[in-house]
Design a protein around this motif. Structure first.
Motif, mmCIF file in Angstrom:
data_model
loop_
_atom_site.group_PDB
_atom_site.id
_atom_site.type_symbol
_atom_site.label_atom_id
_atom_site.label_comp_id
_atom_site.label_asym_id
_atom_site.label_seq_id
_atom_site.Cartn_x
_atom_site.Cartn_y
_atom_site.Cartn_z
ATOM 1 N N LYS A 212 0.708 -1.306 -0.087
ATOM 2 C CA LYS A 212 0.081 0.018 -0.145
ATOM 3 C C LYS A 212 0.737 1.290 0.133
ATOM 4 O O LYS A 212 0.477 2.297 0.759
ATOM 5 N N PRO A 213 2.018 1.256 -0.632
ATOM 6 C CA PRO A 213 2.598 2.785 -0.921
ATOM 7 C C PRO A 213 1.936 3.457 -2.044
ATOM 8 O O PRO A 213 1.309 3.238 -2.611
ATOM 9 N N ARG A 214 2.327 4.745 -1.917
ATOM 10 C CA ARG A 214 2.203 5.767 -2.694
ATOM 11 C C ARG A 214 3.607 6.031 -3.443
ATOM 12 O O ARG A 214 4.700 6.204 -3.017
ATOM 13 N N HIS A 215 3.412 6.071 -4.861
ATOM 14 C CA HIS A 215 4.482 6.572 -5.755
ATOM 15 C C HIS A 215 4.574 8.145 -5.926
ATOM 16 O O HIS A 215 3.645 8.432 -6.739
ATOM 17 N N VAL A 216 5.361 8.670 -5.229
ATOM 18 C CA VAL A 216 5.294 10.231 -5.571
ATOM 19 C C VAL A 216 6.658 10.594 -5.814
ATOM 20 O O VAL A 216 7.766 10.237 -5.476
ATOM 21 N N GLU A 217 6.754 11.455 -7.068
ATOM 22 C CA GLU A 217 7.904 11.922 -7.657
ATOM 23 C C GLU A 217 8.146 13.285 -7.646
ATOM 24 O O GLU A 217 7.132 14.098 -7.449
ATOM 25 N N ILE A 218 9.350 13.762 -7.592
ATOM 26 C CA ILE A 218 9.716 15.184 -7.604
ATOM 27 C C ILE A 218 10.308 15.327 -9.062
ATOM 28 O O ILE A 218 11.497 14.786 -9.239
ATOM 29 N N GLN A 219 9.837 16.492 -9.583
ATOM 30 C CA GLN A 219 10.525 17.097 -10.919
ATOM 31 C C GLN A 219 11.505 18.097 -10.376
ATOM 32 O O GLN A 219 11.424 19.237 -9.846
ATOM 33 N N VAL A 220 12.876 17.942 -10.613
ATOM 34 C CA VAL A 220 14.089 18.592 -10.628
ATOM 35 C C VAL A 220 14.512 18.958 -11.851
ATOM 36 O O VAL A 220 14.165 18.611 -12.918
ATOM 37 N N PHE A 221 15.242 20.442 -11.902
ATOM 38 C CA PHE A 221 15.864 21.050 -13.123
ATOM 39 C C PHE A 221 17.178 21.692 -12.640
ATOM 40 O O PHE A 221 16.975 22.753 -11.626
ATOM 41 N N ALA A 222 18.013 21.600 -13.187
ATOM 42 C CA ALA A 222 19.336 22.331 -12.695
ATOM 43 C C ALA A 222 20.089 22.881 -14.102
ATOM 44 O O ALA A 222 19.927 22.355 -15.295
ATOM 45 N N ASP A 223 20.736 24.064 -13.847
ATOM 46 C CA ASP A 223 21.318 24.619 -14.998
ATOM 47 C C ASP A 223 22.813 24.362 -14.772
ATOM 48 O O ASP A 223 23.422 23.584 -14.116
ATOM 49 N N GLN A 224 23.679 24.846 -15.682
ATOM 50 C CA GLN A 224 25.195 24.763 -15.837
ATOM 51 C C GLN A 224 25.872 25.564 -14.974
ATOM 52 O O GLN A 224 27.215 25.675 -14.881
ATOM 53 N N HIS A 225 25.291 26.283 -13.927
ATOM 54 C CA HIS A 225 25.803 27.337 -13.074
ATOM 55 C C HIS A 225 25.535 26.979 -11.621
ATOM 56 O O HIS A 225 25.731 27.752 -10.669
ATOM 57 N N GLY A 226 25.143 25.798 -11.249
ATOM 58 C CA GLY A 226 25.161 25.120 -10.011
ATOM 59 C C GLY A 226 23.876 25.619 -9.372
ATOM 60 O O GLY A 226 23.529 25.125 -8.191
ATOM 61 N N HIS A 227 22.925 25.920 -9.898
ATOM 62 C CA HIS A 227 21.657 26.240 -9.610
ATOM 63 C C HIS A 227 20.766 25.133 -9.790
ATOM 64 O O HIS A 227 20.571 24.538 -11.019
ATOM 65 N N CYS A 228 19.842 24.583 -8.909
ATOM 66 C CA CYS A 228 18.887 23.404 -8.927
ATOM 67 C C CYS A 228 17.538 23.669 -8.124
ATOM 68 O O CYS A 228 17.813 24.357 -6.936
#
Length: 654
Positions: A212-228
């Motif tokens: 009975k688990p839920r499947h929850v995912e996080i959308q991440v996005f990172a650039d080439q300057h160290g920001h995420c």
């Protein structure tokens, strides 16, 4: 993804097919870029090929001979002057060797660095990284040893049920739930074959199967300057065979604190491996609010449109801009979260027949009417062929609303408008999910479909007399060649059932869903059913209802109570009941290729014993003995392509 001094891009090649290729090219065209498609011999006339500015033939039919050929893809980019390659999802999208080859060829890879794919491409290595980072993990074995004894020992230590997963996998391929020790060896061998076929890598891991688990995912996005940053979350709990069917954003019932905790953990995971671009960190979430790291998908996800719907962002445009060195345009505090979005996946498959993939021609394909909060991402059009060589997903329907219920009702309306004929799909199945009271109440976990299977896959019911009357009238009115050309004004020019001094009467013989019926039409019935174009109007007393009725050749496709039925005219004199199976014969349930023949002529087998393993659309399906007996004949060999209905094994009952 190469450095931040990339020149401005003017053209990209999409190393994929189907709806994701069409979706990437849509954004690329909007940005003024030239689009290049690649295709196999089978896909020569596919929609993604038709929509591209340039198309390059890779040859071959199977993915292994076309879309998985790195050298061919690089050559296609060079010959078409493409500057960048977008991998889509599936195929080579999470293949580090492909990412390196693209960059070594002087091209831009519209995905993360090869080093990041390496770090997360192996589920085993990824879990080790997360363990070091202090992220909770589900108990399991992720080691290098791949022998059956090691997995048997690990499963016994973890405790059944356990989940076998391909370390380089995704999309439910190479994944098996094992309930008992005696089933482990066969499940492991089958999962390894599926993994090798789909990803070229047969390595497996095993972990505790959380109930009975839920499947929850996080959308991440990172650039080439160290920001995420993280772009909120998605709930993907409605699954069958570990394949997502319904996804939504945001996850219902998730508190702001839990969202932040999961989001920050996902960002740490991405930054740990120097991630750049779009990625997804997937978690199992239990009822107590504890979450466990599952895996990171180093690519764009199938379900990214629901994130786009609640943020107003174009993730493919972000991928292209970040690849050219642009910084992320917003901060974490500026990430929008507006309303709610729900997506369903439309598959060519037969829910009634254990969801076996379906192949054939899309005789009818009508998408929902576009409008605010309505989106359809698809890779096919009417008349296209659905082959056995690739994933059976036809497209996705996405609805947005100011709240979850508005999105749900809007999605139901879209599903009611959608029509697919010529092969079986899961359209009615996903509609029943979205309409189910438990889904409306957001009672979500990965056991949703098995728990409500009786509601979602109801027993077949006979078609009503009202259906047969409507079908007969619609079929009769849709017949274009019923009038005699040599004497059009004769009272016998049309078969309208006219009788002197009596009400008109016509007998129509029809077949639908394996049932044949003689339908008797009398007098005023024409006044009750009218067909204009493709709209069927049915009137009972003062109430009128409209439905879809499409004539394609000798078949009338009639929507009735939410389902599209194929109706055909029958000649009662010439009709002969044909038997398509031999006595004791076991036939192929779909088009596919024979990967293993497990028996030989003369061998005695028990009921349920596997006889032949058939591969179709990257999944294995075992043909098993329906009863105990002796193999009296074999009609197939390993490596052979077979068509649906072909007799493979003849079994003489014991």
């Amino acid at each position: 993804m190469s450095g931040s001094n990339n020149p401005a891009l003017t053209s990209i090649l999409v190393a994929n097919r189907g709806e994701i290729a069409c979706r990437v090219m849509r954004t690329a065209k909007a940005m003024g870029l030239t689009t290049v498609a690649v295709h196999s011999a089978t896909d020569r006339n596919a929609r993604h090929v038709r929509e591209a500015d340039i198309a390059v033939d890779l040859g071959g039919s199977k993915a292994a001979d076309s879309y998985l050929q790195i050298d061919k893809l690089i050559a296609a980019a060079k010959s078409s002057s493409a500057q960048a390659i977008h991998p889509g999802y599936g195929f080579l999208s999470e293949n580090a060797a492909f990412a390196r080859a693209v960059e070594q060829a002087g091209l831009v890879f519209l995905g993360p660095p090869a080093s990041a794919i390496d770090a997360m491409g192996s589920k085993s290595a990824a879990k080790s990284l997360m363990e070091t980072a202090g992220v909770p993990l589900v108990p399991g074995y992720h080691g290098e040893a791949q022998d059956a004894a090691t997995f048997r020992e690990a499963a016994a230590r973890i405790g059944y049920p356990v989940l076998l997963k391909a370390t380089a996998g995704g999309g439910g391929k190479g994944m098996k739930v094992v309930e008992r020790e005696e089933d482990l060896a066969e499940a492991l061998a089958s999962a390894q074959r599926e993994a090798r076929s789909s990803f070229g890598d047969s390595r497996m891991l095993v972990e505790k199967y959380v109930l009975k688990p839920r499947h929850v995912e996080i959308q991440v996005f990172a650039d080439q300057h160290g920001h995420c940053l993280y772009l909120n979350e998605r709930d993907c709990s409605i699954q069958r065979r570990h394949q997502k069917v319904v996804e939504e954003a945001p996850a219902p019932g998730l508190s702001a604190e839990l969202r932040r905790a999961m989001g920050e953990a996902a960002v740490r995971a991405a930054q740990t491996i120097g991630y750049v671009g779009a990625g997804t960190v997937e978690f199992l979430l239990d009822a107590r609010g504890e979450f466990f790291f599952m895996e990171m998908n180093t690519r764009l996800q199938v379900e990214h449109p629901v994130t786009e719907a609640i943020t107003g962002l174009d993730l493919v445009a972000w991928q292209i801009r970040v690849a050219q060195g642009a910084p992320l345009p917003i901060t974490q505090e500026q990430v929008p979260l507006n309303g709610h979005a729900i997506e369903v996946r439309l598959y060519a498959e037969d829910p009634v027949n254990d969801f076996l993939p379906a192949t054939g021609t899309l005789q009818v394909y009508r998408e929902s009417t576009p409008g605010p909060g309505r989106r359809v991402d698809s890779g096919v059009t009417e008349g296209d062929e659905v082959s056995p060589f690739y994933d059976p997903m036809l497209g996705k329907l996405i609805a947005w609303g100011e709240n979850r219920e508005q999105a749900r009702l809007r999605l139901l309306a879209m599903l009611d408008e959608f029509a697919v004929g010529g092969l079986r799909t899961n359209l009615g199945f996903v509609r029943r999910i979205v309409a189910h009271p438990a889904f409306a109440e957001a009672e979500l976990d990965t056991g949703f479909i098995p728990r409500y299977q009786a509601d979602l896959l109801p027993a077949a019911q006979g078609l009503s007399e009202d259906f047969w009357q409507a079908a007969a009238q619609a079929y009769r009115q849709s017949t274009s060649n019923s009038r005699r050309d040599d004497d059009p004004h004769s009272p016998w020019a049309t078969a309208n059932g006219m009788r002197l001094g009596l009400p008109s009467e016509v007998d129509v013989y029809l077949s639908c869903g394996g049932e044949t019926r003689k339908v008797q039409l009398r007098g005023a019935a024409n006044d009750q059913v009218q067909l204009r174009g493709e709209q069927l109007t049915l009137q009972h007393d003062d109430v009128r209802r409209h439905s879809l009725a499409i004539r394609q050749g000798d078949t009338l496709y009639l929507r009735w109570q939410g389902e599209l039925h194929a109706v055909q005219r029958v000649d009662p004199i010439a009709a002969v009941e044909a038997s398509h199976t031999q006595q004791g014969g076991l036939s192929a349930p779909m088009n596919g290729s024979i990967v293993r023949v497990l028996v030989e002529v003369g061998q005695q087998v028990d009921a349920g014993a596997p006889l032949v393993v058939l591969e179709a659309m990257k999944m294995e399906h075992s043909i098993r003995a329906s009863q105990s007996g002796t193999v009296s004949a074999l009609y197939c060999a390993e490596g052979e392509m077979v068509s649906e209905g072909t007799v493979l094994v003849e079994l003489t009952p014991q």
